[in-house]
Design an enzyme around this catalytic site. Structure first.
Site, PDB file in Angstrom:
ATOM      1  N   SER A 183      14.383 -12.635  -0.764  1.00  0.00           N
ATOM      2  CA  SER A 183      15.428 -12.243   0.176  1.00  0.00           C
ATOM      3  C   SER A 183      15.140 -12.595   1.627  1.00  0.00           C
ATOM      4  O   SER A 183      16.044 -12.637   2.437  1.00  0.00           O
ATOM      5  CB  SER A 183      15.689 -10.747   0.055  1.00  0.00           C
ATOM      6  OG  SER A 183      14.540 -10.035   0.446  1.00  0.00           O
ATOM      7  N   HIS A 211      19.947 -10.426  -5.694  1.00  0.00           N
ATOM      8  CA  HIS A 211      20.592 -11.342  -4.742  1.00  0.00           C
ATOM      9  C   HIS A 211      21.199 -12.561  -5.440  1.00  0.00           C
ATOM     10  O   HIS A 211      21.677 -13.475  -4.769  1.00  0.00           O
ATOM     11  CB  HIS A 211      19.591 -11.833  -3.684  1.00  0.00           C
ATOM     12  CG  HIS A 211      19.278 -10.822  -2.631  1.00  0.00           C
ATOM     13  ND1 HIS A 211      20.133 -10.531  -1.583  1.00  0.00           N
ATOM     14  CD2 HIS A 211      18.201 -10.027  -2.461  1.00  0.00           C
ATOM     15  CE1 HIS A 211      19.582  -9.610  -0.813  1.00  0.00           C
ATOM     16  NE2 HIS A 211      18.418  -9.284  -1.326  1.00  0.00           N
ATOM     17  N   LYS A 242      25.271  -4.988  -4.046  1.00  0.00           N
ATOM     18  CA  LYS A 242      25.328  -6.184  -3.201  1.00  0.00           C
ATOM     19  C   LYS A 242      26.635  -6.927  -3.511  1.00  0.00           C
ATOM     20  O   LYS A 242      27.706  -6.422  -3.188  1.00  0.00           O
ATOM     21  CB  LYS A 242      24.069  -7.033  -3.402  1.00  0.00           C
ATOM     22  CG  LYS A 242      22.834  -6.310  -2.837  1.00  0.00           C
ATOM     23  CD  LYS A 242      21.564  -7.117  -2.856  1.00  0.00           C
ATOM     24  CE  LYS A 242      20.478  -6.387  -2.068  1.00  0.00           C
ATOM     25  NZ  LYS A 242      19.297  -6.052  -2.854  1.00  0.00           N
TER      26      LYS A 242
HETATM   27  C1  LIG Z   1      18.449  -4.843  -3.056  1.00  0.00           C
HETATM   28  C2  LIG Z   1      17.416  -5.051  -4.070  1.00  0.00           C
HETATM   29  C3  LIG Z   1      17.003  -4.017  -4.922  1.00  0.00           C
HETATM   30  C4  LIG Z   1      17.502  -2.612  -4.747  1.00  0.00           C
HETATM   31  O1  LIG Z   1      18.779  -2.460  -5.295  1.00  0.00           O
HETATM   32  P1  LIG Z   1      19.461  -1.007  -5.184  1.00  0.00           P
HETATM   33  O2  LIG Z   1      20.492  -1.027  -6.256  1.00  0.00           O
HETATM   34  O3  LIG Z   1      20.019  -0.915  -3.811  1.00  0.00           O
HETATM   35  O4  LIG Z   1      18.394  -0.014  -5.448  1.00  0.00           O
HETATM   36  C5  LIG Z   1      16.087  -4.291  -5.905  1.00  0.00           C
HETATM   37  N1  LIG Z   1      15.584  -5.525  -6.049  1.00  0.00           N
HETATM   38  C6  LIG Z   1      15.926  -6.547  -5.247  1.00  0.00           C
HETATM   39  C7  LIG Z   1      15.337  -7.901  -5.461  1.00  0.00           C
HETATM   40  C8  LIG Z   1      16.847  -6.337  -4.233  1.00  0.00           C
HETATM   41  O5  LIG Z   1      17.186  -7.345  -3.425  1.00  0.00           O
END
Ligand SMILES: *Cc1c(COP(=O)(O)O)cnc(C)c1O
Length: 394
Positions: A183, A211, A242
């Protein structure tokens, strides 16, 4: 005693403030979207949300959420295995598995929980987990909870992965764990090579595609679709927080035996409340959208190409990728911070990242493209980047 503890926290907070690492939250005065209110500013161009498909304020989805409150109520007041499973939870699990091309899927309150409840369930002391060094905090924490042997390989470095697999040769189960997309850089994991190595070494592959899902691949099925390895990844975790609407919730989609084990043993699934029915209803609608048209991921892809090309033409230093995470490298932490604050003055919201979030001397302003952006929005952002660069001589 208590006074001493609180004093300790005060001094730690003070140190963070002095070091400039204290995190502050900007107050949004609007729903999440391409244009947002930030503090007293109106109509700011948002370049730092994970709202890749622009669905966070989608009117149709908001209607679907409202309908679901009437049909299914507000919440379950229960975990899944006591009295917290509605038809809509099972339906979403089935739809997700079909969408991602896995045997089955299981819902969690977040992807953080999906990762937190994964490794401990599947791996014992006889086993090994081989993890990319840049994996998300939730993978790191999930791995901490399990008793397996822990090996780490350099980011996306297939020679190092191979060496670690050889070191774990005598372990019972070997599980490779990676983010689909890293990310901070927008780099995409080399899943074809990872799947090949896994097959050669008889290892399982786990990809956290938070992502990637909804973003990558012709039909938004994520990094495995983008890399042409759908069906070869054993375990996918991901978030609804997301691209897929942005509220909250997560999942693990995997081979049947793995999902069956998670339903029996995964602690965040067993001991935390069921996902709210409105989130299930909305996520179903998002999957419907993605299955009936490729418009959203293809608009996002076009926008990303447009933005990346314009930044390159303006002479910005952007690491090579095709993902909508677009970091603009500035290297110096103070420059990155100042750059972001000048952007906001011009009406563009993006955040500067520096150590310890990224390596020392690799500070950057990270932007994220959305399908909700217009080309004009993106051109405006690049124009503001140019102006700030000139002003700062950066
Ligand atoms: C955003 C993210 C998470 C967390 O996701 P949530 O549903 O907000 O807990 C976990 N792993 C990765 C790679 C992320 O980018």
């Amino acid at each position: 005693m208590k006074k001493q503890a609180l004093k300790l926290y005060q001094s730690q907070l003070h140190e963070m403030e002095e070091a400039g690492t204290l995190k502050r939250e900007s107050l949004l005065s609007t729903p999440q979207g391409a244009r947002i209110g930030v503090g007293s500013r109106k109509g700011v161009l948002n370049m730092c949300a994970n709202n890749y498909l622009g669905l966070s304020d989608n009117k149709f989805l908001i209607e679907k959420a409202k309908e679901s409150y009437d049909a299914w109520g507000f919440g379950l007041s229960s975990v899944r295995f006591i009295c917290g499973t509605q038809a809509i939870h099972k339906a979403l699990e089935k739809r997700l598995a079909a969408f991602l091309g896995t045997d089955d899927a299981i819902l969690y309150s977040s992807c953080f929980d999906a990762n937190g409840g994964l490794f401990e369930t599947l791996l014992g002391p006889e086993d090994a987990v081989i993890s990319d060094e840049l994996n998300h905090a939730s993978i790191i924490d999930g791995i901490r909870l399990c008793k397996a042997r822990r090996l780490r390989y350099k980011n996306n470095d297939m020679d190092d992965l191979k060496a670690q697999l050889e070191a774990a040769r005598d372990c019972r189960v070997k599980l490779i764990a990676t983010d689909g997309v890293f990310s901070m850089d927008g780099f995409i994991a080399n899943l074809p090579a990872i799947c090949n190595l896994a097959e050669e070494h008889d290892a399982l592959v786990m990809v956290d595609d938070s992502h990637g899902v909804g973003v990558l691949g012709g039909r938004g099925r994520g990094t495995p679709e983008h890399c042409g390895v759908m069906g070869r990844v054993d375990i996918l975790t991901g978030t609804f927080g997301k691209a897929l609407g942005g509220a909250s919730g997560g999942y693990t989609a995997a081979r049947r035996e793995i999902v069956d084990m998670l339903r029996q043993r995964s602690r965040p699934y067993l001991f935390s409340n069921s996902v709210a029915p409105a989130i299930c209803a909305v996520t179903m609608s998002v999957l419907n959208m993605l299955e009936s048209s490729t418009w959203l991921p293809s608009t996002l892809r076009e926008n990303t190409a447009h933005f990346r090309a314009a930044l390159a033409e303006a002479g910005f230093d952007v690491p090579e990728s095709t993902h909508p995470i677009v970091p603009i490298m500035l290297y110096d932490a103070r420059v990155a911070r100042e750059f972001a604050s000048r952007l906001l003055e011009k009406g563009v919201y993006a955040v500067g990242f520096s150590h310890p979030v990224v390596p020392m001397g690799k500070a950057r302003v990270r932007t994220q493209v959305s399908a909700a952006h217009t080309k004009k929005d993106l051109d405006f952002a690049v124009q503001c980047f140019r102006e700030v660069k000139e002003e700062m001589n950066a």
